[in-house]
Design an enzyme around this catalytic site. Sequence first.
Site, PDB file in Angstrom:
ATOM      1  N   ASN A  68      -2.251  -0.837   0.560  1.00  0.00           N
ATOM      2  CA  ASN A  68      -0.921  -0.645   0.362  1.00  0.00           C
ATOM      3  C   ASN A  68      -0.170  -1.886   1.116  1.00  0.00           C
ATOM      4  OD1 ASN A  68       2.190   0.488  -0.275  1.00  0.00           O
ATOM      5  ND2 ASN A  68       0.782   1.968  -1.089  1.00  0.00           N
ATOM      6  N   HIS A  94      -2.816  -4.396   0.104  1.00  0.00           N
ATOM      7  CA  HIS A  94      -4.130  -4.209  -0.261  1.00  0.00           C
ATOM      8  C   HIS A  94      -5.290  -5.240   0.473  1.00  0.00           C
ATOM      9  CE1 HIS A  94      -2.963  -0.897  -2.820  1.00  0.00           C
ATOM     10  NE2 HIS A  94      -2.705  -1.654  -3.826  1.00  0.00           N
ATOM     11  N   HIS A 169      -8.636   2.997  -5.713  1.00  0.00           N
ATOM     12  CA  HIS A 169      -7.628   2.620  -6.663  1.00  0.00           C
ATOM     13  C   HIS A 169      -7.790   2.488  -8.182  1.00  0.00           C
ATOM     14  CE1 HIS A 169      -3.943   0.030  -7.780  1.00  0.00           C
ATOM     15  NE2 HIS A 169      -3.592   0.118  -6.520  1.00  0.00           N
ATOM     16  N   TYR A 171      -7.424   3.503 -11.922  1.00  0.00           N
ATOM     17  CA  TYR A 171      -6.392   3.876 -12.953  1.00  0.00           C
ATOM     18  C   TYR A 171      -7.005   4.945 -14.088  1.00  0.00           C
ATOM     19  CZ  TYR A 171      -4.013  -0.362 -11.824  1.00  0.00           C
ATOM     20  OH  TYR A 171      -3.289  -1.585 -11.065  1.00  0.00           O
ATOM     21  N   ASP A 235       5.945   4.262  -7.972  1.00  0.00           N
ATOM     22  CA  ASP A 235       5.163   3.296  -7.038  1.00  0.00           C
ATOM     23  C   ASP A 235       5.367   3.910  -5.689  1.00  0.00           C
ATOM     24  OD1 ASP A 235       3.154   1.771  -6.241  1.00  0.00           O
ATOM     25  OD2 ASP A 235       4.150  -0.066  -6.814  1.00  0.00           O
ATOM     26  N   GLU A 301      -3.681   7.173  -5.407  1.00  0.00           N
ATOM     27  CA  GLU A 301      -4.317   6.567  -4.340  1.00  0.00           C
ATOM     28  C   GLU A 301      -4.078   7.143  -2.816  1.00  0.00           C
ATOM     29  OE1 GLU A 301      -2.791   2.378  -4.348  1.00  0.00           O
ATOM     30  OE2 GLU A 301      -2.037   3.113  -6.094  1.00  0.00           O
TER      31      GLU A 301
END
Length: 335
Positions: A68, A94, A169, A171, A235, A301
């Site tokens: 992050n 990240h 991470h 998706y 987010d 995450e």
Amino acid sequence: MAAEPEICVLSNGRITANIASWGATITSLLVPDAQGDLADVVLGFDTLEPYLKGMAPYFGCIVGRVANRIKNGKFDLNGVEYSLPINNGPNSLHGGLKGFDKVVWDVVERKDGEYPSITFQYESKDGEEGYPGDVTVRATYSLPEATTLRLDMEAIPANKATPISLAQHTYWNLAGHNSGSILDHSIQIWAKHVTPVNENTIPTGEIMPVQDTPFDFTTEHKIGDRISDVPGGYDHNYVLDSGDEKNGLKHAAKLKDPSSSRTLDLWTDAPGMQFYTANYVNGITGKGGAVYGKHAGVCLETQGFPNAINQPNFPSVVVQPGAKYKHAMLFEFSA
């Protein structure tokens, strides 16, 4: 030098994961639905080349040394100011320009049989992407049950205190990676609070109750129901403060796809979870020629809080030399 990047296969006959040594990245994960039909439920690419060329917006990888955002790419530790590469507006994101997602990890252990596992290791050097001290990082993916994937991450700083906060991470799209938007998926998140953010997506430091806001997933909701009330989409870091515990891990989220009835239950020992709805994914050609657009996947995450190194009221992400950072998660699939 680390070996050439390779894709390793982890399978128990029910679920099959392809995991690349580049970024310890889950490139595909085949999971059955109620009829036993398999679908690949993670966004990604068919070959390693697009990952190596930096075309993935963190598809499936492990991010670090700090997941992050870190505000302005700066932090003070033990009287020293550290500056990190800026790669996300005014922030460092990240792990920087070449985080743990953009390096080859060594495969240091493989176990086959009923409970297969693969362990990856990476040696992060002092000064790498601006971070202090040498750190040995390990990530073990395993299949402890028929339809469960587990990830155990640990990191040991050798010689200097350093912030460490790793995240996985992937998706997710439980209908299949090529099935379009996840806005019809429903989710429950065991969090009564989020860490609200400023215009640069940096937490303000506040711990905000989710009650009566579009961030409230304490009961199951469709992801798309209130997303238009959240500028840009979700987010945000959720404070995992209300889940049941199992084997030292707490229930973080339950994600469901109505079309296939596939369900993902996520358990973790991390304090936070970034709930991200792929707001910035835009026309990426992935596996089998599938084109991934906005909201084509959802990221869950588990992590330390974003910018915790600069927020004294957040749980600390600093790890002392010789101490061990540990972070586990369990992805339980059902249908």
